[in-house]
Motif scaffolding. Structure first.
Motif, PDB file in Angstrom:
ATOM      1  N   HIS A 216      12.786   3.894  10.313  1.00 17.47           N
ATOM      2  CA  HIS A 216      11.683   3.151   9.737  1.00 17.47           C
ATOM      3  C   HIS A 216      10.590   4.118   9.314  1.00 17.47           C
ATOM      4  O   HIS A 216      10.071   4.859  10.133  1.00 17.47           O
ATOM      5  N   GLN A 217      10.229   4.094   8.045  1.00 19.94           N
ATOM      6  CA  GLN A 217       9.160   4.953   7.543  1.00 19.94           C
ATOM      7  C   GLN A 217       7.839   4.208   7.637  1.00 19.94           C
ATOM      8  O   GLN A 217       7.693   3.099   7.126  1.00 19.94           O
ATOM      9  N   LYS A 218       6.858   4.810   8.295  1.00 21.75           N
ATOM     10  CA  LYS A 218       5.538   4.212   8.453  1.00 21.75           C
ATOM     11  C   LYS A 218       4.518   5.113   7.761  1.00 21.75           C
ATOM     12  O   LYS A 218       4.528   6.318   7.945  1.00 21.75           O
ATOM     13  N   THR A 219       3.623   4.508   6.986  1.00 20.31           N
ATOM     14  CA  THR A 219       2.614   5.258   6.247  1.00 20.31           C
ATOM     15  C   THR A 219       1.241   4.980   6.850  1.00 20.31           C
ATOM     16  O   THR A 219       0.865   3.826   7.045  1.00 20.31           O
ATOM     17  N   PHE A 220       0.506   6.048   7.132  1.00 21.42           N
ATOM     18  CA  PHE A 220      -0.811   5.931   7.737  1.00 21.42           C
ATOM     19  C   PHE A 220      -1.813   6.764   6.945  1.00 21.42           C
ATOM     20  O   PHE A 220      -1.456   7.788   6.353  1.00 21.42           O
TER      21      PHE A 220
END
Length: 343
Positions: A216-220
């Motif tokens: 899962h790619q999470k962008t912050f």
């Protein structure tokens, strides 16, 4: 007096300022141990020369190995009385300048003493499997090794050495072994995934299993206009061995030994959590907001492990650090300094 006798010790018995170190031939195909009667430069070097040869290349662009090291650039792990290496085999090109990681693994070698047996020079540890070793971790007197996948992504964990506290993970009936042996309880079909990380401590061991092939790619938000992308995968952690201080972190708390891998207690985040606002990622108090926890984040998933003698440290993909085991002398980094209490 004895003090004056010590002061009159022969100067030849005292180490001088240019103390010499005997260099271990890292190349597994070396013809033999160093001959101490020969004083050639390629066999002896002062400690400062040896360190400089490893840390400071002659030119920044010079990737050639120095006369003090092998071209195979091994992976290494240190135990109390032994050192384990992963080195390229002749078949995989030990004479090339490739690293072990770039070559996809190599062979496990050991030097020193383990389970009462002493290896005076680097010796191949027979896995009896047609698989390369990609990771190695030395405990106090035992070793863990992880092979490449027999099937896509599925590696095999092997252990050997002293295991009187169950740190080898082979069950209560096999406490020690001199050669690498498969940890049956960590095979993919037994744990529901593939082992991605191994760690050996003083008297206990641990492994991380990726229970899902999806990432899962999470962008912050990060500093400036850039965004930080974090890859999170579902994992499960297993531990075994000495658990007198709760360093295995298993259900039921402290016990004498855990002879086979058992799941570490899963840490839950809850349905919502606070996230700081603002582009700097720091956010002042009052700028944070409650956000719904993504399904993958409802449980804490570890990516890296490091084991001490009586405690365990785990790292998540978000950079969070979790510790458990003995908190004496502040080793777990918590406020409590009580001895022997799990955290």
């Amino acid at each position: 007096s004895s003090a004056s006798a010590d002061n009159n010790t022969n100067e030849e018995e005292r180490p001088g300022p240019g103390a010499q170190v005997s260099l271990l031939p890292i190349n597994p195909h070396a013809t033999g141990p160093i001959n101490k009667n020969e004083k050639e430069d390629h066999e002896y070097a002062s400690a400062s020369e040896w360190l400089q040869s490893h840390i400071l290349p002659s030119r920044p662009s010079d990737n050639k190995p120095t006369k003090y090291c092998s071209t195979s650039r091994p992976l290494v792990s240190c135990g109390a009385t032994h050192t384990s290496f992963i080195l390229l085999s002749k078949q995989s090109g030990a004479s090339s300048s490739r690293s072990v990681a770039a070559a996809g693994g190599g062979e496990a070698h050991l030097v020193g003493t383990i389970f009462g047996h002493t290896y005076e020079k680097l010796t191949v540890q027979p896995t009896r499997l047609p698989l390369r070793i990609v990771k190695v971790s030395s405990g106090r007197r035992h070793v863990l090794a992880l092979t490449e996948g027999a099937s896509p992504g599925g590696g095999v964990v092997m252990s050997w050495g002293a295991g009187h506290f169950g740190q080898l993970g082979h069950g209560p009936d096999l406490t020690s072994c001199l050669e690498p042996r498969i940890v049956e309880r960590l095979l993919p079909h037994a744990v529901g995934g593939n082992v991605i990380e191994i760690a050996a401590g003083g008297l206990h061991s641990a492994a991380i299993v990726a229970t899902s092939s999806s990432k899962h790619q999470k962008t912050f938000p990060a500093n400036g206009d850039k965004e930080s992308v974090i890859v999170v995968r579902e994992t499960k952690t297993f531990a075994w061995g000495s658990n007198r201080k709760g360093q295995c972190g298993i259900e039921g708390g402290k016990c004498a030994t855990v002879p086979e891998p058992l799941p570490v207690i899963m840490v839950k985040r809850g349905e919502t959590h606070k996230r700081a606002g603002g582009g700097g990622g720091g956010g002042s108090e009052g700028s944070s907001s409650e956000v719904k926890t993504d399904p993958v984040d409802k449980n804490v998933h570890f990516e890296k492990l490091s084991l001490g003698r009586l405690h365990t440290v785990a790292l998540t993909a978000y950079g969070e650090v979790f510790t458990w085991g003995s908190t004496s002398m502040g080793r777990c980094g918590h406020n409590s300094m009580d001895s022997g209490r799990g955290s």
